[in-house]
Scaffold this active site. Sequence first.
Site, short mmCIF file in Angstrom:
data_model
loop_
_atom_site.label_atom_id
_atom_site.label_comp_id
_atom_site.label_asym_id
_atom_site.label_seq_id
_atom_site.Cartn_x
_atom_site.Cartn_y
_atom_site.Cartn_z
N HIS A 140 2.41 8.51 -2.03
CA HIS A 140 3.55 7.19 -1.57
C HIS A 140 3.15 5.84 -1.82
O HIS A 140 1.84 5.61 -2.40
CB HIS A 140 3.89 7.50 -0.15
CG HIS A 140 2.86 7.00 1.02
ND1 HIS A 140 3.19 6.91 2.25
CD2 HIS A 140 1.57 6.72 0.83
CE1 HIS A 140 2.13 6.36 2.87
NE2 HIS A 140 1.22 6.17 2.02
N HIS A 155 -2.29 11.21 0.27
CA HIS A 155 -2.88 11.50 1.77
C HIS A 155 -2.76 12.82 1.82
O HIS A 155 -2.00 13.68 1.11
CB HIS A 155 -1.94 10.96 2.96
CG HIS A 155 -1.78 9.45 3.04
ND1 HIS A 155 -2.94 8.82 3.65
CD2 HIS A 155 -1.10 8.54 2.77
CE1 HIS A 155 -2.68 7.60 3.89
NE2 HIS A 155 -1.71 7.34 2.93
N GLU A 169 -1.31 11.69 9.14
CA GLU A 169 -1.53 11.06 7.75
C GLU A 169 -2.92 10.99 7.56
O GLU A 169 -3.40 11.17 6.32
CB GLU A 169 -0.80 9.75 7.85
CG GLU A 169 -0.85 9.20 6.53
CD GLU A 169 0.16 7.81 6.43
OE1 GLU A 169 1.21 8.03 5.75
OE2 GLU A 169 -0.45 6.77 6.90
N CYS A 215 -1.76 0.91 1.77
CA CYS A 215 -0.50 1.97 1.42
C CYS A 215 0.42 1.11 0.75
O CYS A 215 1.43 1.60 0.22
CB CYS A 215 0.03 2.26 2.76
SG CYS A 215 -1.03 3.68 3.53
N ASP A 269 4.96 19.08 -1.27
CA ASP A 269 3.58 19.25 -1.87
C ASP A 269 3.09 18.71 -3.13
O ASP A 269 4.07 19.17 -3.92
CB ASP A 269 3.15 20.46 -1.56
CG ASP A 269 1.66 20.86 -1.71
OD1 ASP A 269 0.85 20.11 -1.32
OD2 ASP A 269 1.17 21.75 -2.21
N HIS A 270 2.43 17.86 -3.51
CA HIS A 270 1.97 17.61 -4.73
C HIS A 270 2.97 16.77 -5.49
O HIS A 270 3.40 16.71 -6.40
CB HIS A 270 1.53 18.53 -5.72
CG HIS A 270 0.13 19.14 -5.30
ND1 HIS A 270 -0.26 19.53 -4.41
CD2 HIS A 270 -0.84 18.79 -6.17
CE1 HIS A 270 -1.35 20.08 -4.32
NE2 HIS A 270 -2.07 19.46 -5.22
N HIS A 319 -0.85 6.16 -3.80
CA HIS A 319 -2.16 6.53 -3.42
C HIS A 319 -1.74 8.08 -2.84
O HIS A 319 -0.76 8.12 -2.03
CB HIS A 319 -3.11 5.62 -2.70
CG HIS A 319 -2.25 5.33 -1.52
ND1 HIS A 319 -1.31 4.51 -1.35
CD2 HIS A 319 -2.50 5.65 -0.01
CE1 HIS A 319 -0.84 4.43 -0.24
NE2 HIS A 319 -1.34 5.29 0.52
NI NI Z 1 -0.61 5.54 2.45
#
Ligand code: NI
Length: 136
Positions: free
Chosen positions: A16, A43, A126, A35, A81-82, A41
Amino acid sequence: MKKIAVFRKEHFNAAHRLHNATLSDAKNAELFGKCNNPNYHGHNYELIVKLTGEVNPETGYVYDTKELSKLLKENILERFDHKNLNLDVPEFKSINPTAENIVLVIYDILRAQIDTRYELNLRLYETERNFVEYPA
Ligand code: NI
């Protein structure tokens, strides 16, 4: 009748970027830190789903965890996911994919699929140290 909570833990990886286009780059950097990285990047998200209800006398279950697992796989994991949350998940075209907003989106998806006789509570990690809960 006695109420019992059943928990299911799931995991998804997603990328995100937190950014508010109406604010300056400096303000975005200050608010969102790492972020806000322009190239996204990832998580490792942990989702804990809590369902509260009464034991079904026929099965001895509150909720069949095989069914819950399938529901989460089809409705949440396949969607998140992914994925790049900003680019791949339509709900985040217009809202920032913070943990808060992600848990709200997940809640709405699940609430629509789970009978109202069950209370639904979610916790989304997160990072190991940063997590949110809904409803609060
Ligand atoms: Ni982040």
